[in-house]
Each structure stands twice: as structure tokens, then as C-alpha cells.
Design a protein around this motif. Sequence first.
Motif, PDB file in Angstrom:
ATOM      1  N   PHE A  37     -10.846   5.521  10.179  1.00 41.13           N
ATOM      2  CA  PHE A  37     -12.034   6.244   9.771  1.00 41.13           C
ATOM      3  C   PHE A  37     -11.566   7.548   9.132  1.00 41.13           C
ATOM      4  O   PHE A  37     -10.419   7.948   9.288  1.00 41.13           O
ATOM      5  CB  PHE A  37     -12.995   6.487  10.940  1.00 41.13           C
ATOM      6  N   ARG A  38     -12.443   8.207   8.413  1.00 40.79           N
ATOM      7  CA  ARG A  38     -12.081   9.458   7.751  1.00 40.79           C
ATOM      8  C   ARG A  38     -13.140  10.506   7.987  1.00 40.79           C
ATOM      9  O   ARG A  38     -14.294  10.196   8.295  1.00 40.79           O
ATOM     10  CB  ARG A  38     -11.877   9.218   6.256  1.00 40.79           C
ATOM     11  N   VAL A  48     -13.910   3.259   7.623  1.00 37.51           N
ATOM     12  CA  VAL A  48     -13.165   2.844   6.439  1.00 37.51           C
ATOM     13  C   VAL A  48     -12.803   1.363   6.511  1.00 37.51           C
ATOM     14  O   VAL A  48     -13.208   0.577   5.662  1.00 37.51           O
ATOM     15  CB  VAL A  48     -11.904   3.704   6.247  1.00 37.51           C
ATOM     16  N   SER A  49     -12.017   0.959   7.488  1.00 35.44           N
ATOM     17  CA  SER A  49     -11.627  -0.453   7.562  1.00 35.44           C
ATOM     18  C   SER A  49     -11.089  -0.778   8.947  1.00 35.44           C
ATOM     19  O   SER A  49     -10.782   0.119   9.729  1.00 35.44           O
ATOM     20  CB  SER A  49     -10.580  -0.795   6.497  1.00 35.44           C
ATOM     21  N   CYS A  50     -10.962  -2.096   9.227  1.00 32.81           N
ATOM     22  CA  CYS A  50     -10.530  -2.559  10.548  1.00 32.81           C
ATOM     23  C   CYS A  50      -9.805  -3.882  10.410  1.00 32.81           C
ATOM     24  O   CYS A  50     -10.168  -4.701   9.555  1.00 32.81           O
ATOM     25  CB  CYS A  50     -11.753  -2.719  11.453  1.00 32.81           C
ATOM     26  N   ILE A  51      -8.796  -4.092  11.237  1.00 29.28           N
ATOM     27  CA  ILE A  51      -8.119  -5.374  11.305  1.00 29.28           C
ATOM     28  C   ILE A  51      -8.112  -5.822  12.759  1.00 29.28           C
ATOM     29  O   ILE A  51      -7.766  -5.041  13.655  1.00 29.28           O
ATOM     30  CB  ILE A  51      -6.704  -5.305  10.691  1.00 29.28           C
ATOM     31  N   ASN A  59     -12.819  -5.803   7.893  1.00 30.30           N
ATOM     32  CA  ASN A  59     -14.124  -5.338   7.442  1.00 30.30           C
ATOM     33  C   ASN A  59     -13.971  -4.146   6.511  1.00 30.30           C
ATOM     34  O   ASN A  59     -13.204  -3.250   6.776  1.00 30.30           O
ATOM     35  CB  ASN A  59     -14.991  -4.934   8.634  1.00 30.30           C
ATOM     36  N   TYR A  60     -14.717  -4.150   5.444  1.00 25.07           N
ATOM     37  CA  TYR A  60     -14.659  -3.061   4.490  1.00 25.07           C
ATOM     38  C   TYR A  60     -16.066  -2.538   4.263  1.00 25.07           C
ATOM     39  O   TYR A  60     -16.827  -3.134   3.503  1.00 25.07           O
ATOM     40  CB  TYR A  60     -14.066  -3.523   3.167  1.00 25.07           C
ATOM     41  N   PRO A  61     -16.412  -1.451   4.885  1.00 24.04           N
ATOM     42  CA  PRO A  61     -17.693  -0.845   4.554  1.00 24.04           C
ATOM     43  C   PRO A  61     -17.768  -0.463   3.084  1.00 24.04           C
ATOM     44  O   PRO A  61     -16.769  -0.447   2.395  1.00 24.04           O
ATOM     45  CB  PRO A  61     -17.722   0.404   5.452  1.00 24.04           C
ATOM     46  N   GLU A  62     -18.926  -0.155   2.622  1.00 25.13           N
ATOM     47  CA  GLU A  62     -19.153   0.060   1.204  1.00 25.13           C
ATOM     48  C   GLU A  62     -18.206   1.086   0.596  1.00 25.13           C
ATOM     49  O   GLU A  62     -17.791   0.952  -0.546  1.00 25.13           O
ATOM     50  CB  GLU A  62     -20.608   0.479   0.977  1.00 25.13           C
ATOM     51  N   SER A  63     -17.839   2.093   1.359  1.00 27.00           N
ATOM     52  CA  SER A  63     -17.000   3.149   0.796  1.00 27.00           C
ATOM     53  C   SER A  63     -15.615   2.656   0.426  1.00 27.00           C
ATOM     54  O   SER A  63     -14.929   3.279  -0.374  1.00 27.00           O
ATOM     55  CB  SER A  63     -16.884   4.308   1.787  1.00 27.00           C
ATOM     56  N   GLY A  66     -13.220  -3.188  -2.308  1.00 24.43           N
ATOM     57  CA  GLY A  66     -12.648  -3.347  -3.632  1.00 24.43           C
ATOM     58  C   GLY A  66     -11.537  -2.378  -3.965  1.00 24.43           C
ATOM     59  O   GLY A  66     -10.824  -2.568  -4.948  1.00 24.43           O
ATOM     60  N   ARG A  67     -11.366  -1.345  -3.154  1.00 28.26           N
ATOM     61  CA  ARG A  67     -10.332  -0.360  -3.449  1.00 28.26           C
ATOM     62  C   ARG A  67      -9.309  -0.211  -2.328  1.00 28.26           C
ATOM     63  O   ARG A  67      -8.153   0.098  -2.600  1.00 28.26           O
ATOM     64  CB  ARG A  67     -10.978   1.007  -3.719  1.00 28.26           C
ATOM     65  N   PHE A  68      -9.728  -0.410  -1.117  1.00 23.68           N
ATOM     66  CA  PHE A  68      -8.839  -0.218   0.027  1.00 23.68           C
ATOM     67  C   PHE A  68      -8.469  -1.563   0.649  1.00 23.68           C
ATOM     68  O   PHE A  68      -9.310  -2.459   0.742  1.00 23.68           O
ATOM     69  CB  PHE A  68      -9.507   0.652   1.095  1.00 23.68           C
ATOM     70  N   THR A  69      -7.231  -1.661   1.100  1.00 24.89           N
ATOM     71  CA  THR A  69      -6.752  -2.873   1.762  1.00 24.89           C
ATOM     72  C   THR A  69      -6.026  -2.503   3.044  1.00 24.89           C
ATOM     73  O   THR A  69      -5.108  -1.681   3.022  1.00 24.89           O
ATOM     74  CB  THR A  69      -5.794  -3.660   0.856  1.00 24.89           C
ATOM     75  N   ILE A  70      -6.420  -3.118   4.129  1.00 25.34           N
ATOM     76  CA  ILE A  70      -5.743  -2.888   5.405  1.00 25.34           C
ATOM     77  C   ILE A  70      -4.807  -4.056   5.684  1.00 25.34           C
ATOM     78  O   ILE A  70      -5.119  -5.219   5.369  1.00 25.34           O
ATOM     79  CB  ILE A  70      -6.753  -2.697   6.559  1.00 25.34           C
ATOM     80  N   SER A  71      -3.646  -3.751   6.246  1.00 27.61           N
ATOM     81  CA  SER A  71      -2.684  -4.787   6.612  1.00 27.61           C
ATOM     82  C   SER A  71      -1.872  -4.294   7.796  1.00 27.61           C
ATOM     83  O   SER A  71      -2.030  -3.135   8.222  1.00 27.61           O
ATOM     84  CB  SER A  71      -1.770  -5.132   5.428  1.00 27.61           C
ATOM     85  N   ARG A  72      -0.999  -5.143   8.309  1.00 29.16           N
ATOM     86  CA  ARG A  72      -0.201  -4.708   9.443  1.00 29.16           C
ATOM     87  C   ARG A  72       1.140  -5.415   9.466  1.00 29.16           C
ATOM     88  O   ARG A  72       1.304  -6.494   8.879  1.00 29.16           O
ATOM     89  CB  ARG A  72      -0.958  -4.977  10.743  1.00 29.16           C
ATOM     90  N   ASP A  73       2.092  -4.803  10.147  1.00 28.21           N
ATOM     91  CA  ASP A  73       3.397  -5.387  10.422  1.00 28.21           C
ATOM     92  C   ASP A  73       3.544  -5.375  11.939  1.00 28.21           C
ATOM     93  O   ASP A  73       3.855  -4.349  12.524  1.00 28.21           O
ATOM     94  CB  ASP A  73       4.489  -4.563   9.734  1.00 28.21           C
ATOM     95  N   THR A  74       3.305  -6.514  12.552  1.00 21.60           N
ATOM     96  CA  THR A  74       3.324  -6.551  14.016  1.00 21.60           C
ATOM     97  C   THR A  74       4.722  -6.360  14.575  1.00 21.60           C
ATOM     98  O   THR A  74       4.876  -5.873  15.690  1.00 21.60           O
ATOM     99  CB  THR A  74       2.729  -7.870  14.527  1.00 21.60           C
TER     100      THR A  74
END
Length: 128
Positions: A37-38, A48-51, A59-63, A66-74
Amino acid sequence: QLQLVESGGGLVHPGTSLRLSCTISGFSLDAYAVGWFRQAPGKAREEVSCISGSGKSINYPESAKGRFTISRDTAKNIVFLQMNALRPEDTADYHCARWDVSICPLDTSDWYVGMDYWGKGTPVTVSS
């Protein structure tokens, strides 16, 4: 000790990209949802986003769509937020957070329900 530590913020020009990192310790990314979140100065915090713990529910809220991408390295216990086409209105402190369940909130109205730990944040300033 459970911790979430953000890094990667900075001053960038509009239209450019930035990748934030959230290094976690004290829990497993496979068992909990983690996201971002910001909060801009003088404004309410904004989701902002969640994984999810399975890594499949994002999940990508409207803000952020299309521009932000969440990812992870477990293996490295890091969650990333790739931000493209940055705008001045993206200027804020970005915080990494954990939910006390493995699934992401179903709706932005529930974004902060069950959010039990978060980091101190990393500042992002988008300015020409």
C-alpha cells in the motif's frame, strides 16, 4: 523475528520505471498473502497490490492496473513491485504488508482487514 523491509525507492522522472523490493523474515511467503500500500503526504493510505500465499492470486486496484506488477522470489524471501509508466501522482511512501491469511482481500474495501505487519516504507518521488 518477523520483519518486512522495503527498498528500491527514489527520485524518477515521469514515464520511467522503478522496482521496489520487500525482504521478509520470520514467516513463509507460501503461507501468507503479502502486498503493498502507499501513502502520500497529507493523504489517506491507498491499496496497491497483493500476492497470495499460493502465488496465483494477484489483485490490482484501479490505481495500479496495467502499470504495476507484483511478483515474488520464495527462495530469497523477496516480494517485488515493478512500477512502469510512473506518474507524479504515484509519489508516496510505499509500504510492504502481510495479511494474517494466505488469500488476498477480495475487494479493496477489505484491503486493511487482517493486515497484521508492515514495513517502514520506501519513498518514491516522480517529478520532472
